[in-house]
Design a protein around this motif. Structure first.
Motif, PDB file in Angstrom:
ATOM      1  N   GLY A 271       0.799  -1.226   0.000  1.00 56.47           N
ATOM      2  CA  GLY A 271       0.000   0.000   0.000  1.00 56.47           C
ATOM      3  C   GLY A 271       0.830   1.273   0.000  1.00 56.47           C
ATOM      4  N   LYS A 272       0.388   2.244  -0.782  1.00 53.70           N
ATOM      5  CA  LYS A 272       1.004   3.582  -0.764  1.00 53.70           C
ATOM      6  C   LYS A 272       0.466   4.333   0.441  1.00 53.70           C
ATOM      7  N   GLY A 273       1.367   4.754   1.319  1.00 51.04           N
ATOM      8  CA  GLY A 273       0.947   5.427   2.554  1.00 51.04           C
ATOM      9  C   GLY A 273       1.480   6.844   2.670  1.00 51.04           C
ATOM     10  N   PHE A 276       0.239  12.812   3.660  1.00 51.39           N
ATOM     11  CA  PHE A 276      -0.226  14.021   2.984  1.00 51.39           C
ATOM     12  C   PHE A 276       0.686  14.285   1.794  1.00 51.39           C
ATOM     13  N   ASP A 277       0.076  14.628   0.675  1.00 48.68           N
ATOM     14  CA  ASP A 277       0.850  14.872  -0.544  1.00 48.68           C
ATOM     15  C   ASP A 277       0.676  16.323  -0.996  1.00 48.68           C
ATOM     16  N   THR A 278       1.654  17.171  -0.611  1.00 51.24           N
ATOM     17  CA  THR A 278       1.622  18.563  -1.094  1.00 51.24           C
ATOM     18  C   THR A 278       2.174  18.645  -2.508  1.00 51.24           C
ATOM     19  N   GLY A 294      -5.994  11.877   1.832  1.00 51.92           N
ATOM     20  CA  GLY A 294      -6.386  10.504   1.485  1.00 51.92           C
ATOM     21  C   GLY A 294      -5.369   9.781   0.625  1.00 51.92           C
ATOM     22  N   ASP A 295      -4.153  10.356   0.513  1.00 53.76           N
ATOM     23  CA  ASP A 295      -3.145   9.746  -0.362  1.00 53.76           C
ATOM     24  C   ASP A 295      -2.498   8.515   0.293  1.00 53.76           C
ATOM     25  N   MET A 296      -3.064   8.118   1.424  1.00 55.79           N
ATOM     26  CA  MET A 296      -2.616   6.886   2.099  1.00 55.79           C
ATOM     27  C   MET A 296      -3.700   5.813   1.980  1.00 55.79           C
ATOM     28  N   ALA A 355       5.579  13.062  -8.165  1.00 54.17           N
ATOM     29  CA  ALA A 355       5.405  11.645  -8.524  1.00 54.17           C
ATOM     30  C   ALA A 355       6.114  10.825  -7.451  1.00 54.17           C
ATOM     31  N   GLU A 356       5.641  10.995  -6.203  1.00 60.87           N
ATOM     32  CA  GLU A 356       6.313  10.405  -5.040  1.00 60.87           C
ATOM     33  C   GLU A 356       5.825   9.005  -4.706  1.00 60.87           C
ATOM     34  N   GLY A 357       4.588   8.710  -5.117  1.00 58.19           N
ATOM     35  CA  GLY A 357       4.017   7.408  -4.756  1.00 58.19           C
ATOM     36  C   GLY A 357       4.857   6.257  -5.259  1.00 58.19           C
ATOM     37  N   ALA A 380      -2.587   1.950  -4.849  1.00 58.13           N
ATOM     38  CA  ALA A 380      -2.076   3.296  -4.674  1.00 58.13           C
ATOM     39  C   ALA A 380      -2.976   4.331  -5.334  1.00 58.13           C
ATOM     40  N   THR A 381      -3.165   5.439  -4.635  1.00 61.36           N
ATOM     41  CA  THR A 381      -3.775   6.611  -5.271  1.00 61.36           C
ATOM     42  C   THR A 381      -2.644   7.251  -6.065  1.00 61.36           C
ATOM     43  N   LEU A 382      -2.346   6.651  -7.222  1.00 61.79           N
ATOM     44  CA  LEU A 382      -1.056   6.953  -7.854  1.00 61.79           C
ATOM     45  C   LEU A 382      -1.075   8.100  -8.843  1.00 61.79           C
TER      46      LEU A 382
HETATM   47 ZN    ZN Z   1       0.566  11.119  -4.143  1.00 70.20          ZN
END
Ligand code: ZN
Ligand code: BES
Ligand code: MN
Length: 504
Positions: A271-273, A276-278, A294-296, A355-357, A380-382
């Motif tokens: 899982g992508k955790g 927070f994705d700024t 919700g990016d986790m 593009a961190e996921g 992943a919310t990729l």
């Molecule tokens: Zn993300």
């Protein structure tokens, strides 16, 4: 909330409401009338039909009040399920959700549901759909509201059937199906809670604690890596992405070994955790950025599925891996142009820190290899590109494990958490070539969901499936049983697939 099944006539059930579901179909409505018997309720229904006010349309919910001498229930609901040809377990979920929500707003403490007919479905399957629709529909993330009046929850839902046929299932089978559905749905609601938690209360350490809590509850091993272990294991993706954050990154390992052989090849869920994705230095625009709490969701799905699997005591070996970081811009943050060298020797040019996921997932995919897995499924919310392609209707699926993808398609139809396959042709590899490293983390304007998968593929050498849940994990509109916000998507899908795996 307690669910039960009773072979009884609707008139005998002492409850806030008895609900009848029917399709947009004269014969279906006649069937409900037959079950009702002759009384003031059936007279009211006849009147409604004559007036053209009852048709069974999919948004219809009519209420009739029986005389006290005629029935023990306070109200009778007539819930439309829409076109007869489209009747399915999904229509039952939706009708159950609408009935339960209506009963809730009327402060009913219990609800009886006359078991509906679904062509081709057993009583056990229908009962499970009722449980799912009810629990998912009543879900609210309301812990932050000032409590003005105490909540009046529905504490009893009774599925009734008076001719006692239960559509080909025994009472014991229906009871077992209800119990399973309660466990899987509870896990889905747990995923929603994790997704909806705001990021001032939710950072990688907290994700680790949630995973540990699940492990303690069901007695399986959970290991959480902090900065030291991340360094020691060269988890450069998590460390790099987390570099701008005031919090520490985490890698989470959940090991459920319920299989007959504890050392048999496991199925691994990744899982992508990103708590927070700024976007990091490649910062995102302000509108809608809050959604990135919700990016986790991939991580939430994995942690919650592990809970579901353990609570069902499935005879399988399943391992959950979560890569968790907070993607923040700061003076210590990773820069576009930075190069990361992964534990497997592959180097990656970070062309875009948003593009961190894929960067954090790569650590987990490398780690997964040591278990010699039967199959690895990452969630992943990729990519926004996947939302552009498929909207919020279906999850994007890519991968090399074709038989697992077929099974996920089937599980997707059963649970209505549908997956749609996108191609991963070799030609797409060209798009992630870098001038300074083996690959780069973005593939340009076209086929963004696919180039993200091509990136992940480079870190796998076992059968693998990638599920891009960017469009399905976070909902911007409320449906019958999917509220705005976290949906918990993937928990029912994966658990269904794993249940089938256990039966195979
Ligand atoms: Zn993300
Ligand atoms: N978490 C986002 C993807 C996302 C977008 C999820 C919308 C849910 C809703 C991801 O980290 C991201 O920012 N992806 C970028 C990738 C791009 C820079 C190649 C995107 O999709 O724009
Ligand atoms: Mn991002």
């Amino acid at each position: 909330m307690n669910f039960s099944v009773q072979k009884t006539n609707w008139k005998k059930v002492r409850t806030g409401a008895v609900a009848f579901f029917h399709a947009e179909d004269k014969r279906d409505i006649r069937n409900s009338l037959k079950t009702l018997g002759r009384n003031s309720v059936s007279t009211a229904v006849e009147t409604l039909l004559e007036a053209g006010d009852m048709a069974g349309k999919k948004d219809e919910l009519l209420i009739v009040y029986p005389r006290k001498s005629e029935a023990a229930a306070k109200r009778v609901f007539f819930v439309g399920m829409g076109k007869k040809e489209k009747l399915s377990l999904e229509t039952v979920r939706r009708a159950s959700a609408r009935a339960a929500k209506k009963a809730q707003t009327m402060k009913a403490k219990s609800l009886a549901i006359q078991m509906p007919q679904v062509p081709g479905a057993s009583g056990a399957e229908i009962a499970a759909a009722v449980v799912e629709g009810t629990m998912l529909g009543l879900y609210k993330f309301d812990k932050f509201f000032k409590k003005e009046e105490p909540k009046v929850p529905i504490d009893n839902v009774i599925i009734i059937e008076d001719n006692g046929s239960l559509h080909g299932s025994s009472t014991a089978e229906v009871k077992a199906a209800i119990q399973e559905a309660e466990l899987v749905t509870a896990a889905t609601l747990f995923a929603r809670d994790m997704e909806n938690e705001p990021s001032n209360n939710k950072y990688p350490e907290i994700l680790g604690n949630w995973a540990k809590d699940v492990g303690k509850e069901y007695g399986f091993k959970v290991t959480v890596f902090g900065p030291k272990e991340l360094q020691a294991n060269k988890m450069v993706g998590i460390l790099g992405v987390n570099q701008g954050s005031a919090k520490e990154g985490r890698f989470i390992i959940m090991e459920y070994r319920g299989g007959p052989k504890k050392d048999a090849a496991p199925i691994i869920l990744v899982g992508k955790g990103i708590t927070f994705d700024t976007g990091g230095i490649s910062i995102k625009p302000a509108p809608g950025m809050g959604e990135m709490k919700g990016d986790m969701s991939g991580a939430a799905t994995v942690i919650a599925t592990m809970k579901a699997v353990a609570s069902l005591k499935l005879p399988l070996n399943v391992i959950g891996l979560v890569s968790s970081a907070e993607n923040m811009p700061s003076g210590t943050a990773m820069r576009p142009g930075d190069v990361l060298t992964y534990a497997n020797g592959l180097s990656v040019e970070v062309d875009n820190t948003d593009a961190e996921g894929r960067l954090v997932l790569a650590d987990a995919l490398i780690w997964a290899d040591q278990y010699k897995p039967k199959s690895v499924i990452d969630l992943a919310t990729l990519t926004g590109a996947c939302v552009i392609a498929l909207g919020h209707v279906t999850t994007g699926m890519m991968g090399t494990d074709t038989s697992m993808m077929e099974r996920l398609k089937v599980a997707g139809e059963v649970t209505y958490e549908r997956v749609c396959e996108l191609p991963i042709y070799d030609e797409y590899d060209e798009l992630i070539k870098s001038d300074v490293a083996d690959i780069k983390n973005v593939g340009g304007r076209w086929a963004g969901a696919i180039t993200a998968a091509m990136f992940l593929k480079r870190f796998t050498n076992y059968p693998w499936v990638h599920l891009d849940i960017a469009g399905t994990a976070i909902s911007d509109t409320a449906g019958d049983y999917i509220p705005k916000g976290g949906t918990g998507v993937g928990v029912r899908l994966l658990t269904q697939m794993l249940k089938e795996e256990a039966n195979a």
